[in-house]
Design a protein around this motif. Structure first.
Motif, PDB file in Angstrom:
ATOM      1  N   GLN A   1      35.103  -9.975  -8.546  1.00 30.71           N
ATOM      2  CA  GLN A   1      35.506 -10.181  -9.931  1.00 30.71           C
ATOM      3  C   GLN A   1      36.093  -8.954 -10.600  1.00 30.71           C
ATOM      4  OE1 GLN A   1      36.079 -12.778 -11.462  1.00 30.71           O
ATOM      5  NE2 GLN A   1      34.579 -13.352 -12.991  1.00 30.71           N
ATOM      6  N   VAL A   2      35.453  -7.802 -10.514  1.00 36.08           N
ATOM      7  CA  VAL A   2      35.907  -6.665 -11.320  1.00 36.08           C
ATOM      8  C   VAL A   2      36.368  -5.458 -10.518  1.00 36.08           C
ATOM      9  CG1 VAL A   2      34.604  -7.206 -13.407  1.00 36.08           C
ATOM     10  CG2 VAL A   2      33.503  -5.944 -11.571  1.00 36.08           C
ATOM     11  N   GLU A   3      36.139  -5.454  -9.217  1.00 36.58           N
ATOM     12  CA  GLU A   3      36.430  -4.233  -8.471  1.00 36.58           C
ATOM     13  C   GLU A   3      37.706  -4.368  -7.660  1.00 36.58           C
ATOM     14  OE1 GLU A   3      31.656  -3.806  -7.682  1.00 36.58           O
ATOM     15  OE2 GLU A   3      33.021  -3.966  -5.988  1.00 36.58           O
ATOM     16  N   ILE A   4      38.588  -3.353  -7.743  1.00 37.17           N
ATOM     17  CA  ILE A   4      39.694  -3.288  -6.790  1.00 37.17           C
ATOM     18  C   ILE A   4      39.048  -2.920  -5.450  1.00 37.17           C
ATOM     19  CG2 ILE A   4      41.828  -2.112  -6.138  1.00 37.17           C
ATOM     20  CD1 ILE A   4      42.301  -1.491  -9.054  1.00 37.17           C
ATOM     21  N   PRO A   5      39.280  -3.707  -4.384  1.00 35.31           N
ATOM     22  CA  PRO A   5      38.617  -3.380  -3.116  1.00 35.31           C
ATOM     23  C   PRO A   5      38.900  -1.927  -2.730  1.00 35.31           C
ATOM     24  CG  PRO A   5      39.764  -5.466  -2.946  1.00 35.31           C
ATOM     25  CD  PRO A   5      40.172  -4.865  -4.251  1.00 35.31           C
TER      26      PRO A   5
ATOM     27  N   CYS B   1      56.226  -0.223  -7.601  1.00 35.57           N
ATOM     28  CA  CYS B   1      54.863  -0.653  -7.284  1.00 35.57           C
ATOM     29  C   CYS B   1      54.090  -0.780  -8.598  1.00 35.57           C
ATOM     30  CB  CYS B   1      54.181   0.374  -6.386  1.00 35.57           C
ATOM     31  SG  CYS B   1      52.424   0.080  -6.191  1.00 35.57           S
ATOM     32  N   LEU B   2      53.472  -1.921  -8.807  1.00 36.89           N
ATOM     33  CA  LEU B   2      52.660  -2.115 -10.015  1.00 36.89           C
ATOM     34  C   LEU B   2      51.238  -2.476  -9.597  1.00 36.89           C
ATOM     35  CD1 LEU B   2      54.940  -4.340 -12.309  1.00 36.89           C
ATOM     36  CD2 LEU B   2      54.701  -1.857 -12.345  1.00 36.89           C
ATOM     37  N   VAL B   3      50.271  -1.850 -10.261  1.00 35.00           N
ATOM     38  CA  VAL B   3      48.866  -2.126  -9.955  1.00 35.00           C
ATOM     39  C   VAL B   3      48.179  -2.615 -11.225  1.00 35.00           C
ATOM     40  CG1 VAL B   3      46.690  -1.162  -9.120  1.00 35.00           C
ATOM     41  CG2 VAL B   3      48.849  -0.261  -8.255  1.00 35.00           C
ATOM     42  N   ASN B   4      47.446  -3.717 -11.100  1.00 33.93           N
ATOM     43  CA  ASN B   4      46.640  -4.173 -12.227  1.00 33.93           C
ATOM     44  C   ASN B   4      45.287  -3.472 -12.149  1.00 33.93           C
ATOM     45  OD1 ASN B   4      45.145  -5.597 -14.164  1.00 33.93           O
ATOM     46  ND2 ASN B   4      44.640  -7.204 -12.694  1.00 33.93           N
ATOM     47  N   ALA B   5      45.014  -2.639 -13.157  1.00 39.92           N
ATOM     48  CA  ALA B   5      43.743  -1.893 -13.175  1.00 39.92           C
ATOM     49  C   ALA B   5      42.925  -2.337 -14.378  1.00 39.92           C
ATOM     50  CB  ALA B   5      44.022  -0.395 -13.256  1.00 39.92           C
ATOM     51  N   GLY B   6      41.709  -2.770 -14.131  1.00 45.37           N
ATOM     52  CA  GLY B   6      40.824  -3.144 -15.237  1.00 45.37           C
ATOM     53  C   GLY B   6      40.220  -1.886 -15.821  1.00 45.37           C
ATOM     54  N   GLY B   7      40.378  -1.697 -17.121  1.00 51.44           N
ATOM     55  CA  GLY B   7      39.815  -0.487 -17.726  1.00 51.44           C
ATOM     56  C   GLY B   7      39.918  -0.551 -19.236  1.00 51.44           C
ATOM     57  N   PHE B   8      39.128   0.276 -19.891  1.00 56.63           N
ATOM     58  CA  PHE B   8      39.027   0.184 -21.345  1.00 56.63           C
ATOM     59  C   PHE B   8      39.782   1.285 -22.072  1.00 56.63           C
ATOM     60  CE2 PHE B   8      35.618  -2.191 -19.522  1.00 56.63           C
ATOM     61  CZ  PHE B   8      35.503  -3.306 -20.337  1.00 56.63           C
TER      62      PHE B   8
ATOM     63  N   SER C   1      43.666  -6.965 -24.147  1.00 53.53           N
ATOM     64  CA  SER C   1      42.980  -7.206 -22.880  1.00 53.53           C
ATOM     65  C   SER C   1      42.281  -5.932 -22.451  1.00 53.53           C
ATOM     66  CB  SER C   1      43.971  -7.631 -21.804  1.00 53.53           C
ATOM     67  OG  SER C   1      44.593  -6.502 -21.246  1.00 53.53           O
ATOM     68  N   ARG C   2      41.518  -6.024 -21.365  1.00 51.58           N
ATOM     69  CA  ARG C   2      40.894  -4.834 -20.794  1.00 51.58           C
ATOM     70  C   ARG C   2      41.626  -4.454 -19.517  1.00 51.58           C
ATOM     71  NH1 ARG C   2      36.707  -9.097 -19.343  1.00 51.58           N
ATOM     72  NH2 ARG C   2      35.593  -8.950 -21.297  1.00 51.58           N
TER      73      ARG C   2
ATOM     74  N   LEU D   1      32.261   0.006 -17.118  1.00 51.42           N
ATOM     75  CA  LEU D   1      31.573  -1.074 -17.838  1.00 51.42           C
ATOM     76  C   LEU D   1      30.441  -0.518 -18.703  1.00 51.42           C
ATOM     77  CD1 LEU D   1      31.429  -3.777 -15.019  1.00 51.42           C
ATOM     78  CD2 LEU D   1      32.844  -3.822 -17.057  1.00 51.42           C
ATOM     79  N   ALA D   2      29.740   0.499 -18.179  1.00 54.07           N
ATOM     80  CA  ALA D   2      28.633   1.076 -18.951  1.00 54.07           C
ATOM     81  C   ALA D   2      29.165   1.738 -20.221  1.00 54.07           C
ATOM     82  CB  ALA D   2      27.882   2.083 -18.094  1.00 54.07           C
ATOM     83  N   ALA D   3      30.310   2.435 -20.092  1.00 58.20           N
ATOM     84  CA  ALA D   3      30.887   3.098 -21.267  1.00 58.20           C
ATOM     85  C   ALA D   3      31.317   2.054 -22.302  1.00 58.20           C
ATOM     86  CB  ALA D   3      32.079   3.951 -20.848  1.00 58.20           C
ATOM     87  N   ALA D   4      31.907   0.955 -21.820  1.00 57.01           N
ATOM     88  CA  ALA D   4      32.339  -0.103 -22.749  1.00 57.01           C
ATOM     89  C   ALA D   4      31.145  -0.726 -23.444  1.00 57.01           C
ATOM     90  CB  ALA D   4      33.116  -1.168 -21.986  1.00 57.01           C
TER      91      ALA D   4
END
Lengths: 200, 531
Positions: B394-398, B420-427, B457-458, B523-526
């Motif tokens: 769900q949340v981790e880039i392998p 090259c485009l990377v989708n990175a989940g981050g706050f 979005s995040r 996630l902890a910081a968010a």
């Protein structure tokens, strides 16, 4: 730049320059006093125009240069909200509310942003503030109703958020206790059943 | 008989262990932390079971105890599908956001594993020493000989169980039937053990009355489990409706129709879901709108303004949202040649059924069931754009898909100037995950990397080009480009950094990658910010 320094040189040579300068300064102050509201309105219109034609860069630049703090907060928070930068929208609104605690648009925007960000306690605080501001005698009836309605809705949504956060905190505590208890039970079982204990 | 029982118990132990995470995944996900917790709880319980079995092995009739623990284990296993939703619900309330759920997933999954999986594991652990003792007595073997044989068949049974669980039982039977099958198998083994132990009576006369009572109780429990023990994932809140649910070889997959928007959108959620989704489909063509990072995959074609064929590869295709956006929002003079790689074939099938995936691509250009890293080596070397949108748990880039070595390989599959485009989940731009993605891209491409904040979005889109610097990311013509770039004029929305400023300490390699720790820190910081 060159023309201005040339003029200053000439003024230094002429005694009347001092008088002219004082006259010019007075006219400027008087003009600014008369024209300031019009200029401010014009600046806001420019922000709106820039935003309406999709020139976000210009709109942000003009909004951040607005001289009145409440207008600046109003426009910058609006643009941040439109740009989907909710943390910035909330931050600008909260800063603006320090100067004008009952600014209705800043209050409404801050409440929406806080709810969207899931910041329940901030939203609850803003809901209370919306209702306090509705009780101000200077507020007209239509605005009062609007503030009250928004306050109630925000309070309801923030209440749910805070309740979920409280449930999550309780669940975390429960799970920690169960983990500690379960692992302790396993340990006690291992110790009781260990060969040394069995011998005894 | 004894060895067969030991082998079957070993097989069932592994089926339960591997399927256990699936039972919890819709609440806690299937991250490495959850796997670790479940394995740890089961190992601790097995060790207790071994000691318990050792204690009972001194009795006159060890096979009766084998029957007892198999019967108990069978009942407990059969009840797991019915109990797990109830127990999991105690530890994770509905409506929790992704960032709030991080610590709940860690402690909640361990608590659930201890309550749900430790008891059957204790029972199954007790089988081996009892079986060893029985074997030693019947065949007159030494304890070493007997335990060696039991351990051998039990481990071989576990081997079979691990293949059965992952490749056959869970995907073909589903979770409820898998656990009921485990329960029924243990029950049959218990009966067999009881039958084989006939004639043995302990000095205290233990089996007579008590065994009948216990057997009757177990029979009622087993029958009850067969009738009512049903596993059900948490349902989405109204007005959303579930269109399809399935257990793939990798995860729990669900298609939800979101009726809070009209016309309704479709979302593909996996495992815990919470407020996240893996793919989205809108009936209205064009950009999806704020909050959905997929729109930014269309940006390179607008920035480069090169007409003609664009060969695009999406790693982590999911249900094919990226294909839909690229097809509907690219410049008119661009002809797309779309390729995709997706690890979970079920995601592609779901995309074909519910998200018009087949509409956008030619056959043979979607590699389903393949890992992005190994699949990339077989793909062409002239891509104009490669999108890395692969997510695990769900949340981790392998971890193996965000290393300098992999990005080096990826770069070699781009034509000069390719994107090259990377989708990175981050706050935020300083988020540990976003920082690592930027730094690793910088190090691999030896070019500037550009990070773009995705409005509402995040997510951040981080990009780099092969042998070519990014153009000014804020200068592009066309309605679509303006719609995408306009909101990024908010301060801090675009972060650009060259190889020297990207932070060597944040570069991830095959040898050293702390992506999971970074994800936890993010996630902890968010969560701390929300509090």
């Amino acid at each position: 730049m060159f023309e201005r320094s040339a003029m200053l040189e000439r003024c230094a040579l002429m005694d009347r320059c001092a008088l002219i300068n004082r006259f010019a300064l007075g006219a400027l102050v008087l003009g600014a006093g008369v024209l300031a509201p019009a200029i401010a309105q014009d600046a806001q219109t420019q922000v709106r125009l820039a935003f309406d034609v999709g020139d976000w860069e210009q709109a942000f630049r003009l909004a951040e240069a607005l001289p009145a703090p409440d207008e600046r907060a109003d426009w910058v928070s609006y643009l941040a909200g439109q740009a989907g930068d909710l943390p910035m929208e909330l931050e600008v609104c909260v800063r603006g509310l320090n100067d004008d605690p009952c600014h209705p648009r800043l209050l409404a925007r801050a409440a929406n942003a806080a709810l969207a960000l899931g910041r329940g306690s901030v939203a609850l605080d803003l809901a209370a503030r919306l209702q306090r501001c509705a009780a101000e005698p200077s507020v007209d009836e239509a605005l009062r109703q609007d503030l009250l309605t928004r306050g109630r809705k925000t309070e309801e949504a923030a209440g749910k958020l805070v309740a979920t956060q409280a449930l999550a905190a309780k669940a975390l505590k429960r799970s920690r206790n169960v983990c500690a208890g379960g692992l302790a039970l396993l340990l006690v079982g291992l110790l009781r059943l260990s060969p040394r204990a069995a011998k005894r | 008989m004894v060895l067969a029982i030991a082998a079957a118990a070993g097989a069932v132990t592994l089926v339960v262990e591997l399927s256990a995470v699936r039972l919890l995944a819709p609440w806690f996900g299937a991250s490495t932390r959850v796997w670790t917790n479940v394995i740890a709880a089961i190992l601790a319980a097995l060790s207790l079971g071994y000691l318990l079995g050792a204690r009972w092995s001194t009795s006159a009739a060890p096979m009766r105890f084998v029957a007892l623990v198999l019967g108990a284990g069978g009942c407990l296993a059969a009840w797991l599908p019915g109990l797990s939703p109830v127990v999991a619900g105690w530890f994770i309330p509905q409506g929790v956001r992704l960032e709030q759920a991080a610590s709940l997933a860690t402690f909640g999954s361990l608590a659930c594993a201890l309550i749900l999986f430790a008891p059957p594991a204790i029972c199954l652990g007790a089988v081996s020493p009892l079986a060893g003792e029985q074997l030693a007595r019947v065949l007159g073997l030494s304890s070493g000989q007997a335990s060696g044989r039991v351990l051998c068949v039990s481990t071989l049974g576990s081997l079979v169980g691990s293949f059965l669980a992952t490749h056959a039982m869970v995907p073909m039977l589903g979770l409820t039937r898998t656990f009921l099958w485990c329960g029924a198998s243990l029950w049959l083994l218990a009966l067999a053990a009881l039958w084989s132990s006939r004639g043995y009576v302990s000095p205290a006369g233990w089996p007579s009355v008590a065994s009948k009572v216990v057997s009757g109780l177990f029979a009622v429990l087993a029958l009850g489990a067969g009738l009512v023990s049903r596993w059900r994932a948490p349902q989405p809140q109204a007005p959303n409706i579930v269109l399809e649910e399935l257990q793939s070889a990798y995860q729990f997959v669900r298609v939800v129709e979101d009726h809070s928007i009209e016309p309704a959108w479709r979302l593909v959620q996996v495992n815990e879901g919470l407020d996240s989704f893996q793919s989205v489909w809108s009936p209205t063509p064009g950009l999806l709108g704020q909050g959905l990072y997929y729109d930014y995959f269309a940006l390179p074609a607008w920035l480069e303004t090169r007409p003609g064929r664009w060969r695009v590869l999406v790693l982590g295709l999911g249900g094919g949202t990226a294909f839909g956006v690229l097809s509907n929002a690219s410049p008119e003079n661009v002809e797309l040649d779309l390729w995709g790689v997706e690890l979970d074939p079920a995601m592609v099938e779901v995309g074909q059924r519910w998200m018009e995936l087949d509409k956008y691509t030619r056959s043979g250009q979607v590699l389903a069931g393949e890992d992005a890293r190994s699949a990339l080596r077989r793909l062409p070397l002239d891509f104009d754009l490669i999108v890395l949108d692969a997510y695990a748990h769900q949340v981790e880039i392998p971890a193996h898909l965000m290393t300098k070595e992999f990005l080096d390989e990826l770069e070699s599959h781009l034509r000069p100037g390719g994107w090259c485009l990377v989708n990175a989940g981050g706050f935020g731009a300083d988020d540990p995950v976003v920082r690592a993605v930027r730094a690793t891209l910088c190090a691999a491409f030896e070019q500037d990397s550009v990070a773009l904040r995705v409005p509402r979005s995040r997510n951040w889109i981080v990009g780099a080009r092969r042998n070519t610097p990014w153009p000014d990311p804020m200068r592009a013509d066309g309605d679509v480009a303006r719609a995408l770039l306009g909101p990024l004029h908010a301060p801090g929305s675009v972060v650009r950094g060259g190889p020297s400023s990207c932070g060597a300490g944040d570069v991830l390699t095959d040898d050293k990658s702390d992506m999971e720790l970074r994800q936890m820190a993010s996630l902890a910081a968010a969560q701390a910010r929300d509090v």
